[in-house]
Design a protein around this motif. Structure first.
Motif, PDB file in Angstrom:
ATOM      1  N   TRP A 189      -8.697   3.749  -8.583  1.00 40.89           N
ATOM      2  CA  TRP A 189      -9.371   4.952  -8.072  1.00 40.89           C
ATOM      3  C   TRP A 189     -10.774   5.093  -8.660  1.00 40.89           C
ATOM      4  CZ3 TRP A 189      -7.387   7.098  -3.981  1.00 40.89           C
ATOM      5  CH2 TRP A 189      -6.005   7.145  -3.784  1.00 40.89           C
ATOM      6  N   GLN A 190     -11.726   5.434  -7.785  1.00 41.32           N
ATOM      7  CA  GLN A 190     -13.076   5.786  -8.195  1.00 41.32           C
ATOM      8  C   GLN A 190     -13.205   7.303  -8.068  1.00 41.32           C
ATOM      9  OE1 GLN A 190     -15.067   3.241  -9.391  1.00 41.32           O
ATOM     10  NE2 GLN A 190     -13.184   2.064  -9.017  1.00 41.32           N
ATOM     11  N   MET A 191     -13.307   7.982  -9.198  1.00 40.22           N
ATOM     12  CA  MET A 191     -13.312   9.440  -9.198  1.00 40.22           C
ATOM     13  C   MET A 191     -14.667   9.982  -8.770  1.00 40.22           C
ATOM     14  SD  MET A 191     -10.234   9.511 -10.347  1.00 40.22           S
ATOM     15  CE  MET A 191      -9.852  11.165 -10.891  1.00 40.22           C
ATOM     16  N   GLU A 236      -9.213 -14.481   5.306  1.00 39.61           N
ATOM     17  CA  GLU A 236      -9.978 -13.270   4.995  1.00 39.61           C
ATOM     18  C   GLU A 236      -9.019 -12.098   4.790  1.00 39.61           C
ATOM     19  OE1 GLU A 236     -13.443 -10.439   6.985  1.00 39.61           O
ATOM     20  OE2 GLU A 236     -13.008 -12.423   7.823  1.00 39.61           O
ATOM     21  N   ILE A 237      -9.208 -11.355   3.725  1.00 38.47           N
ATOM     22  CA  ILE A 237      -8.355 -10.217   3.416  1.00 38.47           C
ATOM     23  C   ILE A 237      -8.972  -8.948   3.982  1.00 38.47           C
ATOM     24  CG2 ILE A 237      -7.315  -8.838   1.569  1.00 38.47           C
ATOM     25  CD1 ILE A 237      -7.351 -11.322  -0.185  1.00 38.47           C
ATOM     26  N   GLU A 238      -8.242  -8.282   4.873  1.00 31.43           N
ATOM     27  CA  GLU A 238      -8.727  -7.036   5.460  1.00 31.43           C
ATOM     28  C   GLU A 238      -8.466  -5.896   4.479  1.00 31.43           C
ATOM     29  OE1 GLU A 238      -8.149  -4.216   9.448  1.00 31.43           O
ATOM     30  OE2 GLU A 238      -7.067  -6.126   9.265  1.00 31.43           O
ATOM     31  N   MET A 239      -9.541  -5.177   4.140  1.00 32.46           N
ATOM     32  CA  MET A 239      -9.431  -4.086   3.172  1.00 32.46           C
ATOM     33  C   MET A 239      -9.457  -2.734   3.892  1.00 32.46           C
ATOM     34  SD  MET A 239      -9.232  -5.788   0.334  1.00 32.46           S
ATOM     35  CE  MET A 239      -9.505  -4.578  -0.972  1.00 32.46           C
ATOM     36  N   VAL A 240      -8.756  -1.771   3.314  1.00 33.73           N
ATOM     37  CA  VAL A 240      -8.718  -0.407   3.856  1.00 33.73           C
ATOM     38  C   VAL A 240      -9.308   0.545   2.822  1.00 33.73           C
ATOM     39  CG1 VAL A 240      -7.231   1.486   4.618  1.00 33.73           C
ATOM     40  CG2 VAL A 240      -6.668  -0.867   5.245  1.00 33.73           C
ATOM     41  N   GLN A 241     -10.236   1.373   3.267  1.00 34.60           N
ATOM     42  CA  GLN A 241     -10.811   2.375   2.365  1.00 34.60           C
ATOM     43  C   GLN A 241      -9.953   3.629   2.381  1.00 34.60           C
ATOM     44  OE1 GLN A 241     -15.184   3.117   1.511  1.00 34.60           O
ATOM     45  NE2 GLN A 241     -14.751   4.845   2.858  1.00 34.60           N
ATOM     46  N   GLY A 283      -3.483  14.730 -10.769  1.00 33.03           N
ATOM     47  CA  GLY A 283      -3.088  15.915 -10.018  1.00 33.03           C
ATOM     48  C   GLY A 283      -2.447  15.499  -8.712  1.00 33.03           C
ATOM     49  N   LEU A 284      -1.623  16.356  -8.143  1.00 34.49           N
ATOM     50  CA  LEU A 284      -0.935  16.057  -6.894  1.00 34.49           C
ATOM     51  C   LEU A 284      -1.937  15.814  -5.765  1.00 34.49           C
ATOM     52  CD1 LEU A 284       1.821  15.960  -5.367  1.00 34.49           C
ATOM     53  CD2 LEU A 284       1.486  18.397  -4.888  1.00 34.49           C
ATOM     54  N   ILE A 285      -1.741  14.727  -5.012  1.00 26.66           N
ATOM     55  CA  ILE A 285      -2.615  14.416  -3.871  1.00 26.66           C
ATOM     56  C   ILE A 285      -2.200  15.289  -2.691  1.00 26.66           C
ATOM     57  CG2 ILE A 285      -3.359  12.626  -2.258  1.00 26.66           C
ATOM     58  CD1 ILE A 285      -2.748  10.567  -4.468  1.00 26.66           C
ATOM     59  N   LEU A 286      -3.128  16.115  -2.207  1.00 25.23           N
ATOM     60  CA  LEU A 286      -2.834  17.021  -1.100  1.00 25.23           C
ATOM     61  C   LEU A 286      -3.345  16.502   0.245  1.00 25.23           C
ATOM     62  CD1 LEU A 286      -3.427  20.595  -2.584  1.00 25.23           C
ATOM     63  CD2 LEU A 286      -1.411  19.128  -2.681  1.00 25.23           C
ATOM     64  N   GLU A 287      -4.303  15.602   0.204  1.00 24.96           N
ATOM     65  CA  GLU A 287      -4.819  15.014   1.453  1.00 24.96           C
ATOM     66  C   GLU A 287      -5.222  13.574   1.190  1.00 24.96           C
ATOM     67  OE1 GLU A 287      -8.565  15.503   4.595  1.00 24.96           O
ATOM     68  OE2 GLU A 287      -7.958  17.236   3.376  1.00 24.96           O
ATOM     69  N   VAL A 288      -4.906  12.694   2.127  1.00 20.68           N
ATOM     70  CA  VAL A 288      -5.301  11.298   1.985  1.00 20.68           C
ATOM     71  C   VAL A 288      -5.553  10.709   3.366  1.00 20.68           C
ATOM     72  CG1 VAL A 288      -2.896  10.476   1.939  1.00 20.68           C
ATOM     73  CG2 VAL A 288      -4.692   9.061   0.944  1.00 20.68           C
ATOM     74  N   MET A 339     -11.716   7.779  -4.390  1.00 21.76           N
ATOM     75  CA  MET A 339     -11.760   6.714  -3.389  1.00 21.76           C
ATOM     76  C   MET A 339     -11.160   5.429  -3.966  1.00 21.76           C
ATOM     77  SD  MET A 339     -13.462   8.133  -0.775  1.00 21.76           S
ATOM     78  CE  MET A 339     -14.167   6.785   0.185  1.00 21.76           C
ATOM     79  N   ALA A 340     -10.631   4.585  -3.055  1.00 20.89           N
ATOM     80  CA  ALA A 340     -10.092   3.286  -3.472  1.00 20.89           C
ATOM     81  C   ALA A 340     -10.148   2.320  -2.299  1.00 20.89           C
ATOM     82  CB  ALA A 340      -8.657   3.425  -3.970  1.00 20.89           C
ATOM     83  N   LEU A 341     -10.187   1.031  -2.599  1.00 19.12           N
ATOM     84  CA  LEU A 341     -10.102  -0.033  -1.585  1.00 19.12           C
ATOM     85  C   LEU A 341      -8.799  -0.788  -1.800  1.00 19.12           C
ATOM     86  CD1 LEU A 341     -13.665  -1.629  -1.274  1.00 19.12           C
ATOM     87  CD2 LEU A 341     -12.377  -0.487   0.538  1.00 19.12           C
TER      88      LEU A 341
END
Length: 280
Positions: free
Chosen positions: A136-138, A191-196, A219-224, A154-156
């Motif tokens: 995770w990038q805060m 090729e590795i397909e990445m998801v943001q 903290g609890l994730i409320l939206e992703v 954010m994360a990839l």
């Protein structure tokens, strides 16, 4: 007499201090309800369809594109499961889509453990593995979701890691390419397909849980949002009166995530080959 009275009073006081009402020792628990919505990925097939046809397909696939999930959690463990509903048009459950949907999922963030129940064409599997690794990038951005202040992260993630329980016909092409490369002296890395992934978590509920594969924030994730799917928390109940059952599923053939992916890909290849032989 005074000494005896003093001892009795001291014992009574200690007894009162050691007594804690049942509500105060109740295990910390919570329940979060999420609404998930996905957009259609029609690819080249969709380019040949009219807008009316696209709307018709979207209505037919509503049960796959819009889902409701429930996350029960305590400080270390969680259970995530879909609320089953009838197909809006046929009145039946989506049995085909169920083969490639996530089953009941147990996560233990302290032990980095995943246990997930998966059913594939009537056969039950028990997937045991580590939790998805998330770097995770805060961020500093914040927003309000209901009564909770949330912060962005954010994360990839490789798409194959995120959707290990799913299947696409491209999986067969990749499996065939993998076999070709293994026999070739000049093999190339696919090729590795990445998801943001974009997540919003609230420190007001200080647990490392979240819906689906997502976890590991303060903290609890409320939206992703990941790929074509967004999950948004619509309701939270903290410390419900009735104790929640937060236990790992136990039934099924034990298997890892990668082995499960290979199993369903091989089965789909077998089904396609059998269909081809019947036509010839």
């Amino acid at each position: 007499m005074k000494s005896l009275f003093f001892k009795f009073s001291l014992l009574t006081l200690l007894g009162l201090l050691s007594y804690t009402p049942a509500l105060e020792v109740q295990e910390f628990q919570g329940q979060a309800t999420y609404f998930a919505k996905s957009s259609m990925e029609l690819g080249r097939w969709g380019a040949r369809m009219s807008e009316a046809q696209k709307k018709q397909v979207q209505a037919r696939l509503k049960n796959r594109l819009e889902k409701t999930y429930v996350l029960n959690f305590n400080k270390e463990e969680s259970v995530f499961n879909e609320e089953e509903k009838l197909d809006a048009m046929s009145g039946a459950t989506d049995s085909w889509g169920k083969n490639f949907s996530p089953g009941e999922q147990y996560k233990n963030v302290k032990e980095n453990k995943l246990v997930q129940s998966q059913e594939f064409y009537g056969k039950r599997f028990l997937v045991k593995d580590e939790l998805l690794s998330l770097d995770w990038q805060m961020g500093k951005e914040s927003k309000q979701i209901g009564q909770y202040l949330c912060f962005k992260a954010m994360a990839l993630i490789p798409k194959t890691d995120l959707k290990w329980y799913d299947f696409s016909w491209g999986d067969l092409r990749r499996a065939a390419q993998k076999e070709t490369d293994s026999t070739s002296t000049e093999s190339t890395m696919p090729e590795i397909e990445m998801v943001q992934v974009e997540a919003w978590y609230t420190p007001q509920i200080p647990v490392g849980h979240g819906p689906g594969e997502f976890w590991g924030l303060p903290g609890l994730i409320l939206e992703v949002s990941a790929g074509n799917t967004t999950m948004l928390c619509s309701k939270i109940v903290m410390n419900p009166k009735e104790k929640l059952k937060i236990e790992a599923p136990e039934k099924g053939k034990v298997i890892t995530k990668s082995d499960y992916k290979e199993t369903i890909t091989a089965k789909m290849q077998e089904m396609r080959d059998n269909r081809g032989r019947r036509r010839s």
